[in-house]
Design an enzyme around this catalytic site. Sequence first.
Site, PDB file in Angstrom:
ATOM      1  N   ASN A 173      44.023  62.197  47.946  1.00 33.15           N
ATOM      2  CA  ASN A 173      42.863  61.956  48.801  1.00 33.15           C
ATOM      3  C   ASN A 173      42.604  63.219  49.619  1.00 33.15           C
ATOM      4  O   ASN A 173      43.201  63.430  50.672  1.00 33.15           O
ATOM      5  CB  ASN A 173      43.116  60.757  49.721  1.00 33.15           C
ATOM      6  CG  ASN A 173      41.877  60.357  50.499  1.00 33.15           C
ATOM      7  OD1 ASN A 173      40.882  61.081  50.522  1.00 33.15           O
ATOM      8  ND2 ASN A 173      41.934  59.204  51.138  1.00 33.15           N
TER       9      ASN A 173
ATOM     10  N   ASP B  96      36.378  58.589  25.054  1.00 33.14           N
ATOM     11  CA  ASP B  96      36.944  57.258  25.207  1.00 33.14           C
ATOM     12  C   ASP B  96      36.513  56.348  24.064  1.00 33.14           C
ATOM     13  O   ASP B  96      35.400  56.474  23.537  1.00 33.14           O
ATOM     14  CB  ASP B  96      36.463  56.683  26.556  1.00 33.14           C
ATOM     15  CG  ASP B  96      37.029  55.323  26.858  1.00 33.14           C
ATOM     16  OD1 ASP B  96      38.263  55.210  26.927  1.00 33.14           O
ATOM     17  OD2 ASP B  96      36.240  54.382  27.027  1.00 33.14           O
TER      18      ASP B  96
ATOM     19  N   GLU C  35      39.884  59.372  21.233  1.00 31.91           N
ATOM     20  CA  GLU C  35      40.811  58.252  21.341  1.00 31.91           C
ATOM     21  C   GLU C  35      40.601  57.282  20.196  1.00 31.91           C
ATOM     22  O   GLU C  35      39.631  56.522  20.178  1.00 31.91           O
ATOM     23  CB  GLU C  35      40.635  57.522  22.679  1.00 31.91           C
ATOM     24  CG  GLU C  35      41.609  56.365  22.828  1.00 31.91           C
ATOM     25  CD  GLU C  35      41.240  55.413  23.958  1.00 31.91           C
ATOM     26  OE1 GLU C  35      42.153  54.828  24.559  1.00 31.91           O
ATOM     27  OE2 GLU C  35      40.037  55.249  24.238  1.00 31.91           O
TER      28      GLU C  35
END
Length: 616
Positions: free
Chosen positions: A138, A330, A359
């Site tokens: 973060n 993906d 993938e």
Amino acid sequence: MRKLLLLFILIATQSVAQQTLSPKIQHLEPANWWVGMKEPFVQLLVHGENIADYSPSFKYKGVKLLASHKTDNPNYLFLDLQIGLKTKAGIINIHFNKDNDSFTQEFELKERKPQSAGREGFNTSDAIYLITPDRFVNGDPSNDTVEGYTDALNRAEEYGRHGGDIQGMINSLDYIADLGFTAIWPMPLEENEMDQWSYHGYAITDFYQIDPRFGSNELYVELSQKASQKGLKLIKDVVLNHCGSGHWWMSDMPSKDWINYGGLYKNTNHRREVVRDIHAARADKELYTRGWFVESMPDMNQQNPMMANYLIQNCIWWIETADLGGFRVDTYPYSDAPFLSRWSKRIMTEYPNFNITSEEWSTNPAITSYWQLSKQNPDGYQSYVPTPMDFPLQEALVKGLSEELGWNTDLNRVYHSVSNDFLYADASKLLIFPDNHDMSRIYTQLKENDKHYKMAMIMMATMRGIPQIYYGTEVLMSNPNSDSHGEIRGEFPGGWSDHTANAFTGQNLTEKQKEAHKLIKTLFNYRKNTPALHYGKLMHFAPENGVYVYFRYTDNQKVMVIFNKNPKAQTIDLSRFAEMLEGTSEGKDILNGETVDLKQNLTLDMETARVIEIED
């Protein structure tokens, strides 16, 4: 130098600024284009209330409006532009006219960056660090929760947003490079304006905008540029198969066939075999390709030529805008296969040295090899993807390290997997990995066996292919309580101010974590400077008594890699490897720096691995 850097960032920021839209237009995509592309055409999606009632026109030297396409939705026009070879960059003023009503919309043509077409994508000299951005670091707490986005910060929830962002990745580039990695692959960063589970990024609701909880388009460009300065290529996670159900066009689709099954949910059967199964029923093939991955991810119809153009152009836009070094795609085989051929050819024709990894989550190499560039498939299908993901090897590695010794078990599984390399057009370019963001952490898969973990990491750093390591693997991140994706994608130690353990500084790490970190750093920095592990051929010897040996070699360098899976120490007769060791007398163990005598038998400790660089 600092002034030059700030100037460069300012220029980069200007390059991704969105154009001002006319009140009559809600969306104009792509936001801009470039002169000097190999493909001289671009198709503009124009979205606005009853925009189809308007007639578009413009005058710009070197650019022609070839056609204006209407659909069954009057709120859309698709404009085909042809850009001449000698066209200059500038602003095209597109005039929209209807009776006595007219307005003008600017569309910018930009100069390409020098040598953009010749950019070098990730290759066998690279090692990739995979990141779940929301769970890594973060770096900017001010964007943890953004007004208007319902899925707000909730670190107590496994599937909630935890606040990791692009600034966190920028702040960590030195750490990643110091480990020996040369490329980063963040999971998708585009807007995911979904009510829940938006943290993972795969339900995209705007393909041209970075999610503000991660940062901005400008910050993404800054990430790319600063990564490049550290010797790191930026790989973009691309989603071609589906969008998020909260995408802006789902409430006003360009055409009835824009989304498969007319925008009504029907789940895929996940039968990836049907694409090349000569006995497959047509109904099974159709449901696999056209069915939705999940209900919240509508399946985009790539047989619609305008949708196909949209997706192709979006990918090129991001390459040019953010100076990318590769794509990871993906759910690759769920998309329409002819579209995938066209898409991959278009990308690799425009950028011949680029790279794409896809993938295809199958452990059958006959299936994964189908999608590789230059593979001669029986059905004539041609892919242009150089680097499929090697799921077969991943499964073989985990099973092989977890099993007891046997004729077809232990490291024989790896041996058998690698022996199937003849099925690929070029196995040296496969993406290899011990785990990723969709499966249990490798340390968990190996039941937290430190010896097996070490062997797995050594194989990843030395085996043929391009290695990818998931963030936190270097400090033994695990998911002991479940195989939940939320747990697998845990917070990286030191990524939040309230963490007590810190992987960046080593504070409060266990001795095992420190040893793992040292191992990864040693292995991948060695790999970075070892051509035999980049381009070398592979010769392996059938396992005996749990011992598996392979060599990576060039004309000038040899690396011998030895695995002893046996629960007992083993002494091996090196004369068996004479065809690789002939004329050599010693080598150097790269993990401990010791000189290794190669003129006599070699004794191996139980369940261990060694990497020996051989001196001629």
